[in-house]
Design an enzyme around this catalytic site. Structure first.
Site, PDB file in Angstrom:
ATOM      1  N   VAL A   1      -7.890   9.332  10.519  1.00  0.00           N
ATOM      2  CA  VAL A   1      -7.058   8.292  11.427  1.00  0.00           C
ATOM      3  C   VAL A   1      -7.611   8.464  12.813  1.00  0.00           C
ATOM      4  CG1 VAL A   1      -4.869   7.263  12.147  1.00  0.00           C
ATOM      5  CG2 VAL A   1      -5.282   7.974   9.856  1.00  0.00           C
TER       6      VAL A   1
ATOM      7  N   LYS B   1      -4.151   3.683   6.488  1.00  0.00           N
ATOM      8  CA  LYS B   1      -4.072   4.680   7.778  1.00  0.00           C
ATOM      9  C   LYS B   1      -2.480   4.943   7.865  1.00  0.00           C
ATOM     10  CE  LYS B   1      -8.629   3.991   9.666  1.00  0.00           C
ATOM     11  NZ  LYS B   1      -9.499   2.866  10.608  1.00  0.00           N
TER      12      LYS B   1
END
Length: 222
Positions: A35, A107
Protein backbone atom coordinates in the site's frame (compact mmCIF):
# COMPACT_ATOMS: atom_id res chain seq x y z
CA UNK A 1 13.65 -18.20 3.78
CA UNK A 2 12.21 -14.76 4.58
CA UNK A 3 9.50 -13.41 2.25
CA UNK A 4 9.33 -9.85 0.92
CA UNK A 5 6.47 -8.83 -1.36
CA UNK A 6 4.86 -5.72 -2.84
CA UNK A 7 1.75 -7.73 -3.79
CA UNK A 8 -1.30 -6.44 -1.94
CA UNK A 9 -3.30 -9.64 -2.58
CA UNK A 10 -1.68 -11.83 0.10
CA UNK A 11 -2.08 -9.05 2.68
CA UNK A 12 -5.74 -8.55 1.79
CA UNK A 13 -6.69 -12.23 1.56
CA UNK A 14 -4.39 -14.19 3.87
CA UNK A 15 -2.32 -12.01 6.19
CA UNK A 16 -3.13 -13.92 9.38
CA UNK A 17 -2.22 -17.40 8.11
CA UNK A 18 0.88 -16.07 6.35
CA UNK A 19 2.08 -14.37 9.52
CA UNK A 20 1.36 -17.51 11.53
CA UNK A 21 3.26 -19.67 9.03
CA UNK A 22 6.23 -17.28 9.07
CA UNK A 23 6.27 -17.30 12.89
CA UNK A 24 6.25 -21.10 13.00
CA UNK A 25 9.19 -21.18 10.62
CA UNK A 26 11.07 -18.43 12.45
CA UNK A 27 10.92 -16.26 9.34
CA UNK A 28 9.69 -12.79 8.38
CA UNK A 29 6.82 -11.90 6.07
CA UNK A 30 7.32 -8.27 5.02
CA UNK A 31 4.98 -6.31 2.75
CA UNK A 32 5.57 -2.57 3.06
CA UNK A 33 5.08 -2.08 -0.70
CA UNK A 34 1.52 -3.45 -0.66
CA UNK A 35 0.00 0.00 0.00
CA UNK A 36 1.35 3.44 -1.01
CA UNK A 37 4.55 1.98 -2.45
CA UNK A 38 7.51 2.82 -0.20
CA UNK A 39 5.66 5.28 2.02
CA UNK A 40 5.80 3.85 5.57
CA UNK A 41 2.35 2.51 6.39
CA UNK A 42 2.80 -0.87 8.05
CA UNK A 43 6.26 0.04 9.34
CA UNK A 44 4.89 3.30 10.75
CA UNK A 45 2.39 1.45 12.92
CA UNK A 46 4.69 -1.40 13.89
CA UNK A 47 7.79 0.63 14.75
CA UNK A 48 6.53 4.11 15.63
CA UNK A 49 3.06 3.59 17.13
CA UNK A 50 3.78 0.76 19.54
CA UNK A 51 1.14 0.61 22.24
CA UNK A 52 -1.29 2.73 20.24
CA UNK A 53 -4.48 1.27 18.77
CA UNK A 54 -5.73 2.26 15.31
CA UNK A 55 -9.43 3.05 15.66
CA UNK A 56 -10.16 4.01 12.07
CA UNK A 57 -8.51 5.18 8.86
CA UNK A 58 -9.31 7.08 5.70
CA UNK A 59 -7.22 7.40 2.59
CA UNK A 60 -6.87 8.06 -1.11
CA UNK A 61 -4.94 4.93 -2.02
CA UNK A 62 -5.50 4.58 -5.77
CA UNK A 63 -3.22 6.83 -7.83
CA UNK A 64 -5.13 6.28 -11.09
CA UNK A 65 -8.44 7.64 -9.81
CA UNK A 66 -6.66 10.52 -8.08
CA UNK A 67 -5.07 11.51 -11.39
CA UNK A 68 -8.24 10.98 -13.43
CA UNK A 69 -10.36 13.11 -11.09
CA UNK A 70 -7.67 15.83 -11.04
CA UNK A 71 -7.68 16.02 -14.82
CA UNK A 72 -11.49 16.05 -14.91
CA UNK A 73 -11.38 19.09 -12.61
CA UNK A 74 -9.33 20.79 -15.33
CA UNK A 75 -11.91 19.94 -17.99
CA UNK A 76 -10.35 16.79 -19.45
CA UNK A 77 -12.43 13.73 -20.24
CA UNK A 78 -12.07 10.61 -18.11
CA UNK A 79 -10.91 8.62 -21.16
CA UNK A 80 -8.09 11.07 -21.90
CA UNK A 81 -7.03 11.10 -18.25
CA UNK A 82 -6.94 7.30 -18.16
CA UNK A 83 -4.63 7.29 -21.19
CA UNK A 84 -2.30 9.68 -19.35
CA UNK A 85 -2.28 7.39 -16.31
CA UNK A 86 -1.45 4.44 -18.55
CA UNK A 87 1.39 6.38 -20.20
CA UNK A 88 2.80 7.13 -16.75
CA UNK A 89 2.67 3.44 -15.89
CA UNK A 90 0.26 3.78 -12.95
CA UNK A 91 -2.80 2.35 -14.72
CA UNK A 92 -3.17 -1.10 -16.26
CA UNK A 93 -4.13 -1.68 -19.90
CA UNK A 94 -7.57 -2.54 -18.50
CA UNK A 95 -8.19 0.21 -15.90
CA UNK A 96 -11.52 -1.17 -14.68
CA UNK A 97 -10.16 -2.44 -11.35
CA UNK A 98 -9.01 1.11 -10.58
CA UNK A 99 -12.08 2.95 -11.85
CA UNK A 100 -14.58 0.57 -10.26
CA UNK A 101 -12.87 0.72 -6.87
CA UNK A 102 -11.54 -2.83 -6.64
CA UNK A 103 -7.90 -1.79 -6.26
CA UNK A 104 -8.86 0.64 -3.48
CA UNK A 105 -10.95 -2.07 -1.82
CA UNK A 106 -8.05 -4.54 -1.79
CA UNK A 107 -5.72 -1.89 -0.37
CA UNK A 108 -8.32 -0.97 2.24
CA UNK A 109 -8.47 -4.60 3.34
CA UNK A 110 -4.66 -4.72 3.50
CA UNK A 111 -4.62 -1.66 5.78
CA UNK A 112 -7.43 -3.01 7.97
CA UNK A 113 -5.79 -6.41 8.27
CA UNK A 114 -2.28 -5.09 8.78
CA UNK A 115 -3.01 -2.20 11.15
CA UNK A 116 -6.25 -3.17 12.89
CA UNK A 117 -5.93 -6.94 13.22
CA UNK A 118 -8.93 -7.52 10.97
CA UNK A 119 -9.64 -10.34 8.55
CA UNK A 120 -11.63 -8.39 5.95
CA UNK A 121 -11.77 -9.57 2.34
CA UNK A 122 -12.53 -7.40 -0.71
CA UNK A 123 -15.88 -9.13 -1.27
CA UNK A 124 -16.99 -7.73 2.11
CA UNK A 125 -16.17 -4.12 1.20
CA UNK A 126 -18.99 -1.70 0.41
CA UNK A 127 -17.66 -0.41 -2.90
CA UNK A 128 -18.56 2.29 -5.39
CA UNK A 129 -16.10 3.51 -8.01
CA UNK A 130 -15.85 6.68 -10.09
CA UNK A 131 -17.24 5.40 -13.41
CA UNK A 132 -20.51 7.31 -12.95
CA UNK A 133 -18.81 10.66 -12.33
CA UNK A 134 -18.54 13.35 -14.99
CA UNK A 135 -16.31 16.34 -15.63
CA UNK A 136 -19.25 18.49 -14.54
CA UNK A 137 -19.33 16.70 -11.17
CA UNK A 138 -15.61 17.22 -10.63
CA UNK A 139 -15.71 20.91 -11.54
CA UNK A 140 -18.79 21.51 -9.40
CA UNK A 141 -16.92 20.11 -6.40
CA UNK A 142 -14.03 22.52 -7.03
CA UNK A 143 -16.42 25.48 -7.20
CA UNK A 144 -17.74 24.36 -3.82
CA UNK A 145 -14.24 24.40 -2.32
CA UNK A 146 -13.62 20.66 -2.50
CA UNK A 147 -12.23 17.90 -4.66
CA UNK A 148 -13.88 14.63 -5.61
CA UNK A 149 -11.69 11.75 -4.48
CA UNK A 150 -12.16 7.99 -4.20
CA UNK A 151 -11.89 7.56 -0.42
CA UNK A 152 -11.22 4.30 1.40
CA UNK A 153 -12.48 4.16 4.99
CA UNK A 154 -12.08 1.56 7.72
CA UNK A 155 -13.56 1.66 11.22
CA UNK A 156 -14.33 -0.61 14.11
CA UNK A 157 -18.00 -1.46 14.17
CA UNK A 158 -19.64 -3.80 16.72
CA UNK A 159 -16.60 -5.98 17.25
CA UNK A 160 -15.42 -6.07 13.66
CA UNK A 161 -13.73 -3.79 11.15
CA UNK A 162 -15.84 -2.46 8.26
CA UNK A 163 -14.19 -1.14 5.08
CA UNK A 164 -15.86 1.02 2.43
CA UNK A 165 -14.83 2.68 -0.83
CA UNK A 166 -16.75 5.55 -2.43
CA UNK A 167 -16.26 8.94 -4.10
CA UNK A 168 -16.44 11.83 -1.63
CA UNK A 169 -16.08 15.58 -1.70
CA UNK A 170 -12.88 16.36 0.21
CA UNK A 171 -12.41 19.96 1.33
CA UNK A 172 -9.33 21.85 0.14
CA UNK A 173 -6.63 21.65 2.78
CA UNK A 174 -7.64 18.19 3.93
CA UNK A 175 -4.74 15.70 3.77
CA UNK A 176 -6.74 13.69 1.21
CA UNK A 177 -7.19 16.63 -1.18
CA UNK A 178 -3.87 16.22 -3.02
CA UNK A 179 -3.76 16.66 -6.79
CA UNK A 180 -2.58 14.35 -9.56
CA UNK A 181 -1.43 10.87 -8.54
CA UNK A 182 -0.80 11.90 -4.93
CA UNK A 183 -1.87 9.45 -2.21
CA UNK A 184 -2.53 9.93 1.49
CA UNK A 185 -3.57 7.91 4.53
CA UNK A 186 -4.84 9.27 7.85
CA UNK A 187 -5.04 7.05 10.93
CA UNK A 188 -7.17 7.80 13.98
CA UNK A 189 -5.52 6.31 17.06
CA UNK A 190 -6.39 6.13 20.73
CA UNK A 191 -3.13 7.60 22.06
CA UNK A 192 -1.84 9.82 19.23
CA UNK A 193 -5.08 11.19 17.82
CA UNK A 194 -4.86 11.62 14.05
CA UNK A 195 -1.60 10.91 12.29
CA UNK A 196 -1.03 10.59 8.57
CA UNK A 197 1.39 9.95 5.71
CA UNK A 198 1.46 11.52 2.24
CA UNK A 199 3.03 10.44 -1.04
CA UNK A 200 3.69 13.00 -3.76
CA UNK A 201 3.26 11.22 -7.07
CA UNK A 202 3.67 7.49 -7.63
CA UNK A 203 6.28 5.72 -9.74
CA UNK A 204 8.00 2.36 -9.88
CA UNK A 205 10.92 3.95 -8.00
CA UNK A 206 8.84 4.20 -4.82
CA UNK A 207 7.75 0.58 -5.14
CA UNK A 208 11.37 -0.48 -5.65
CA UNK A 209 12.29 1.41 -2.50
CA UNK A 210 9.65 -0.53 -0.53
CA UNK A 211 11.32 -3.79 -1.53
CA UNK A 212 14.73 -2.37 -0.64
CA UNK A 213 13.59 -1.20 2.79
CA UNK A 214 12.13 -4.63 3.60
CA UNK A 215 15.32 -6.34 2.39
CA UNK A 216 17.36 -4.07 4.62
CA UNK A 217 15.17 -5.09 7.54
CA UNK A 218 15.75 -8.75 6.71
CA UNK A 219 19.50 -8.09 6.70
CA UNK A 220 19.26 -6.26 10.02
CA UNK A 221 17.45 -9.03 11.87
CA UNK A 222 19.37 -11.80 10.14
Amino acid sequence: MHVVTANKGPVAFALRPLRALAARQGRAFLHEGAVMDGTPVFNLAERCLRGARVLSFRGTLNSTTNLVLSRMEEGSSAARAVKEAQALGIAEADPSNDLEGWDAAVKGCAVANGLMGAAVRPSQVRRRGITGLTTRDARAAVRAGARLRLVVRGRRLRGRVAVSVAPERVRFGDPLSGAGPDAALVLETDLMGEIGVFERGATVDQTAYAILSDLLEVARVG
